[in-house]
Design a protein around this motif. Sequence first.
Motif, mmCIF file in Angstrom:
data_model
loop_
_atom_site.group_PDB
_atom_site.id
_atom_site.type_symbol
_atom_site.label_atom_id
_atom_site.label_comp_id
_atom_site.label_asym_id
_atom_site.label_seq_id
_atom_site.Cartn_x
_atom_site.Cartn_y
_atom_site.Cartn_z
ATOM 1 N N GLN A 1 0.813 -1.206 0.000
ATOM 2 C CA GLN A 1 0.000 0.000 0.000
ATOM 3 C C GLN A 1 0.855 1.268 0.000
ATOM 4 O O GLN A 1 0.331 2.364 -0.215
ATOM 5 N N ASP A 2 2.145 1.131 0.221
ATOM 6 C CA ASP A 2 3.043 2.293 0.244
ATOM 7 C C ASP A 2 3.651 2.590 -1.127
ATOM 8 O O ASP A 2 4.112 3.708 -1.367
ATOM 9 N N THR B 1 -6.264 6.864 -11.543
ATOM 10 C CA THR B 1 -7.391 6.750 -10.607
ATOM 11 C C THR B 1 -7.813 5.300 -10.414
ATOM 12 O O THR B 1 -8.018 4.837 -9.282
ATOM 13 N N GLU B 2 -7.937 4.565 -11.517
ATOM 14 C CA GLU B 2 -8.338 3.154 -11.419
ATOM 15 C C GLU B 2 -7.305 2.337 -10.650
ATOM 16 O O GLU B 2 -7.656 1.463 -9.847
ATOM 17 N N THR B 3 -6.030 2.630 -10.885
ATOM 18 C CA THR B 3 -4.975 1.882 -10.192
ATOM 19 C C THR B 3 -5.001 2.146 -8.692
ATOM 20 O O THR B 3 -4.876 1.218 -7.878
ATOM 21 N N LEU B 4 -5.171 3.408 -8.320
ATOM 22 C CA LEU B 4 -5.218 3.736 -6.897
ATOM 23 C C LEU B 4 -6.435 3.085 -6.231
ATOM 24 O O LEU B 4 -6.333 2.562 -5.107
ATOM 25 N N LYS B 5 -7.572 3.095 -6.904
ATOM 26 C CA LYS B 5 -8.765 2.451 -6.353
ATOM 27 C C LYS B 5 -8.536 0.961 -6.145
ATOM 28 O O LYS B 5 -8.906 0.395 -5.106
ATOM 29 N N LEU B 6 -7.913 0.312 -7.122
ATOM 30 C CA LEU B 6 -7.633 -1.110 -6.996
ATOM 31 C C LEU B 6 -6.651 -1.383 -5.859
ATOM 32 O O LEU B 6 -6.809 -2.344 -5.090
ATOM 33 N N GLN B 7 -5.631 -0.540 -5.772
ATOM 34 C CA GLN B 7 -4.635 -0.720 -4.718
ATOM 35 C C GLN B 7 -5.274 -0.620 -3.338
ATOM 36 O O GLN B 7 -4.986 -1.437 -2.446
ATOM 37 N N ARG B 8 -6.129 0.358 -3.141
ATOM 38 C CA ARG B 8 -6.793 0.517 -1.848
ATOM 39 C C ARG B 8 -7.860 -0.561 -1.624
ATOM 40 O O ARG B 8 -8.063 -1.015 -0.481
ATOM 41 N N SER B 9 -8.527 -0.977 -2.686
ATOM 42 C CA SER B 9 -9.554 -2.006 -2.521
ATOM 43 C C SER B 9 -8.942 -3.342 -2.119
ATOM 44 O O SER B 9 -9.589 -4.150 -1.448
ATOM 45 N N VAL B 10 -7.697 -3.587 -2.540
ATOM 46 C CA VAL B 10 -7.028 -4.829 -2.152
ATOM 47 C C VAL B 10 -6.909 -4.910 -0.630
ATOM 48 O O VAL B 10 -7.148 -5.968 -0.024
ATOM 49 N N ALA B 11 -6.557 -3.798 -0.002
ATOM 50 C CA ALA B 11 -6.452 -3.786 1.461
ATOM 51 C C ALA B 11 -7.809 -4.082 2.095
ATOM 52 O O ALA B 11 -7.901 -4.845 3.070
#
Length: 426
Positions: free
Chosen positions: A228-229, A337-347
């Motif tokens: 996430q970092d 935007t899509e990448t950041l959403k996916l990255q945060r949704s993984v958590a």
Amino acid sequence: MQRKSRVVCLLAFLFALPIFAIAEPVTFKRAIELAIRNSTAVNSADVDVNRLQATYQEARDQYIPQVYFGSGLAYSFGFPLGEPSIFKVSSTSLLLNEAQREFIKAARSDVRAATLSKQEKKGQVILETALSYSELDKNQASINILRQQEDAALKFENIEQQRIQAGVDAPIELTRAKLNTARIRLKIAELVAGADTLRMRLSQLTGLPAKEFETVNESIPRLPEVSQDEDLATRAVNFSPTVASAKELAAAKLFQARGEHKQLYPAVDLVGQYARFTKYNNYDQYYKTFRRNNGAIGVEIRFPFLNKGQKDHSEAAYADALRARKDVDAAKEQVSTETLKLQRSVAQLIAARDVAKLEYQITQNNTEAMQAKVDAGQATLRDQQQAQLDENDKYSALLDATYELEKAQMQLLEQTGDLEKWALSR
């Protein structure tokens, strides 16, 4: 002899029959490889690349002399009115043309954009195949669990029927048992329908028969951990074929606009011509000197000085180039935007999977405790069945949560450009 051949054919058919009847499980890697090879989208993109490559070559070939062969044979009388050539060879080619240079650059950018678009479609095919395979594997596991639930529910119906006949339970209890069985069958029907749809899609992607498509859970590679970092949004923008293709298209639009503008510049063409004349067209009678072999070579220079329509056309082309540049910025914003959403949704999905796992573990303990109570006479079979159903439901929920997490991780790998390497790692 004929009878013997028939027996041999029959035996061959009987021995070959099991080979076609047995369905071979398809590994994850093989499904991905077949999908890449057989994909209609990838093959169509490859055709587009070849077409644009030919267009680019055509633009370059304008500097190569184009040679034409013809003849002007004709009967004439009196003063010769036309060119009495037995045969004629003419040649033209560009020598100095600033506009054509820009058009060549535009065609080259179009080829690069098409190549990147092909790479993007390849990634989409890999992602769709991986998701469909993973979901089908999850559905198969859920169906197996529900089949066990169905068997247990049918056994409980029989037990309930016996208890009602013995006067222990009220008839309404049998209705509740049947309702529980019906709900399980409804879930099975939904999952079977979904599995059949996934098999059909995987069949279309891989070219394998749909009814024989069976997954191998162990063949699915383990998905890497997502930090996430890490700045995955910037990494995705730098890799994205969508962004790169948009850049090339914008460059092609700009080169095209420059070419339209430079159509107003002077241009020089190299021209050449050779003709062999006849003697029966009276040329030797009307001209003081007559030669059968005639030729010319030189340059044709054009100086456009008044072409308002071309000027307006170039301004419109520049407007298209500006719009294409804005499309690049929009593509960057969308990918990041899509990448950041996916990255945060993984958590979030990891947390949801952990919750589902703990809930499943609790139901496992409840089932074991309920079994002990039944053995001790402190609980009924209905209580035991309900505990088992709760455990199976929580396991199905765990499968669903795990799949949603894997889906987000695969989509994130596709965004960052690591999907193909992961998919073919086994």
